[in-house]
Design a protein around this motif. Sequence first.
Motif, short mmCIF file in Angstrom:
data_model
loop_
_atom_site.label_atom_id
_atom_site.label_comp_id
_atom_site.label_asym_id
_atom_site.label_seq_id
_atom_site.Cartn_x
_atom_site.Cartn_y
_atom_site.Cartn_z
N ASN A 310 11.53 3.71 -2.24
CA ASN A 310 12.44 2.79 -2.93
C ASN A 310 13.73 2.54 -2.14
OD1 ASN A 310 11.16 1.90 -5.29
ND2 ASN A 310 11.64 3.78 -6.40
N GLN A 311 14.20 3.59 -1.47
CA GLN A 311 15.46 3.48 -0.73
C GLN A 311 15.27 2.98 0.70
OE1 GLN A 311 18.37 3.96 -2.38
NE2 GLN A 311 17.03 4.24 -4.13
N GLY A 312 14.03 2.76 1.10
CA GLY A 312 13.76 2.34 2.47
C GLY A 312 13.92 3.47 3.47
N ILE A 313 13.91 4.70 2.99
CA ILE A 313 14.09 5.87 3.85
C ILE A 313 12.75 6.35 4.41
CG2 ILE A 313 14.74 8.31 3.85
CD1 ILE A 313 16.89 7.54 1.74
N LEU A 314 11.72 6.29 3.58
CA LEU A 314 10.38 6.69 4.00
C LEU A 314 9.53 5.45 4.24
CD1 LEU A 314 9.61 9.65 1.53
CD2 LEU A 314 10.55 9.78 3.86
N ASP A 315 8.70 5.51 5.25
CA ASP A 315 7.82 4.40 5.62
C ASP A 315 6.72 4.24 4.57
OD1 ASP A 315 6.09 2.57 6.76
OD2 ASP A 315 5.94 3.59 8.69
N ALA A 316 6.73 3.13 3.88
CA ALA A 316 5.75 2.90 2.81
C ALA A 316 4.32 2.92 3.34
CB ALA A 316 6.03 1.56 2.12
N ALA A 317 4.12 2.46 4.56
CA ALA A 317 2.77 2.45 5.13
C ALA A 317 2.23 3.86 5.28
CB ALA A 317 2.79 1.75 6.49
N VAL A 318 3.11 4.82 5.45
CA VAL A 318 2.69 6.22 5.62
C VAL A 318 2.63 6.95 4.28
CG1 VAL A 318 3.34 8.44 6.65
CG2 VAL A 318 3.65 6.31 7.94
N TYR A 319 3.66 6.75 3.45
CA TYR A 319 3.80 7.57 2.24
C TYR A 319 3.22 6.94 0.97
CZ TYR A 319 6.66 10.88 4.80
OH TYR A 319 7.09 11.83 5.70
N ASP A 324 0.38 7.07 -4.26
CA ASP A 324 -0.60 6.50 -5.19
C ASP A 324 -1.65 7.53 -5.56
OD1 ASP A 324 0.63 4.01 -5.29
OD2 ASP A 324 -0.62 3.15 -3.71
N LYS A 325 -2.11 8.25 -4.54
CA LYS A 325 -3.16 9.24 -4.76
C LYS A 325 -2.65 10.38 -5.66
CE LYS A 325 -5.67 10.32 -1.17
NZ LYS A 325 -6.14 10.98 0.09
N LEU A 383 9.47 1.62 -8.40
CA LEU A 383 8.79 1.11 -7.21
C LEU A 383 7.84 -0.04 -7.59
CD1 LEU A 383 8.17 1.39 -4.18
CD2 LEU A 383 6.46 3.13 -4.77
N LEU A 384 7.09 0.17 -8.64
CA LEU A 384 6.16 -0.87 -9.10
C LEU A 384 6.91 -2.10 -9.62
CD1 LEU A 384 3.60 1.42 -10.97
CD2 LEU A 384 3.26 0.29 -8.76
N GLU A 385 8.03 -1.86 -10.28
CA GLU A 385 8.83 -2.96 -10.82
C GLU A 385 9.40 -3.81 -9.70
OE1 GLU A 385 11.68 -3.33 -14.65
OE2 GLU A 385 12.35 -1.91 -13.13
N SER A 386 9.67 -3.19 -8.58
CA SER A 386 10.24 -3.93 -7.45
C SER A 386 9.18 -4.83 -6.77
CB SER A 386 10.81 -2.97 -6.42
OG SER A 386 9.78 -2.27 -5.74
N GLY A 387 7.91 -4.60 -7.11
CA GLY A 387 6.85 -5.39 -6.52
C GLY A 387 6.33 -4.88 -5.22
N ARG A 388 6.83 -3.70 -4.81
CA ARG A 388 6.37 -3.13 -3.54
C ARG A 388 5.09 -2.33 -3.74
NH1 ARG A 388 12.04 -2.35 -2.64
NH2 ARG A 388 11.93 -0.23 -3.43
#
Length: 388
Positions: A310-319, A324-325, A383-388
């Motif tokens: 959410n904060q752009g600190i962790l790479d969404a592609a990785v985490y 989700d899992k 996170l889901l509310e943000s649409g990401r």
Amino acid sequence: MKREKLRLFGLMLLISVLSSACLTNVHQANHKPKASKQEVLQVLQSTNAYFMEKWPDTGKPIYTTRWRPSNIWTRAVYYEGLMALYAIDRDQRYYDYAVDWGTKHNWGMRNGLETRNADDQACGQVYLELYELDKEEERIRAIKKNIDFVMHSGKVDDWTWIDAIQMAMPVFAKLGVMFDDPRYFDYMYKLYSYSKNEEGGGLYNPTDKLWWRDRNFVPPYQEPNGEDCYWSRGNGWVVAALVRVLAVIPENEKNHAVYLQDFKDLMEGVLKAQRKDGFWNVSLHDPTNFGGRETSGTALFAYGMAWGINQGILDAAVYRPALDKAWQAMVDEAVHPSGFLGYVQGTGKEPKDGQPLGFSTVPDFEDYGLGCFLLAGSEFYKLLESGR
């Protein structure tokens, strides 16, 4: 010859089509659609309703092997989760339930104004949040006096176990922001740095990017498989502490970069230890030592991942796949239709404590596991509310 080539080409084409179909079917069988924000909110409401109905009296003492007041750390963690839920679902009942809890305990701590025990100070996180919503001085009077007492002592070796970092550190951070007083920031860094670098030779291992629970688990202590003992929920507490501190302190605070890097490194160490089913074992590097699903540590790691993305600190592609899992695993395997939360390890400090775990096993305290779950779900909802 020509006819044979045509037959061979046709056979290869058929095999290709069938293989493609099989792969598609396997992919579809393994793929689960991502949770919707409404589904996440519903499961949070359900699990919380179970607890509120079971504990209508917020001041009722808790009995396990003995009686304990209900403003101890276990209940404080639940209310941290409840306040996170209230932030995304403004149900007046949540606010009233939290205020009633503070009122029943006179907005105080288990062992009074001069306690140095971080477990006693955890309730202050909730008191301070409630003060921000409705500035009644009684809500913060005692916790501020207590933290001021701690700072006046000059003693910085109070946090001898890593759980303490989550229980107390965010209190210092909030007071520093609320009173615009950097002394709270400076002192919490001294306490944190002592735990990280000095207690037992330092409770943080920069090689594995994980924390030992206390000095008793620093090497030469080993798990049965010869690995270091990294307790899941203990590391989860540090994750939560760093999230809750970084969420409030200003970016120009002089130790902000240290906390940020520690958070990133810890999440990297955590990610490597995730089970294939989405959970984490109670022992992060030894799945043979009371291995199996465990909800409280899993929830705290999911909380950190969701916040970091959410904060752009962790790479969404990785985490994001790991998040989700983890979330789906908890919902599918741990949440009962009644709202009860399974696979929560009871209180303790290492893998063998609070065992055995199971879907229907009731831990000695039901509150903190739910608090961790509410923190994770509320952040995942954002996170889901943000649409990401």
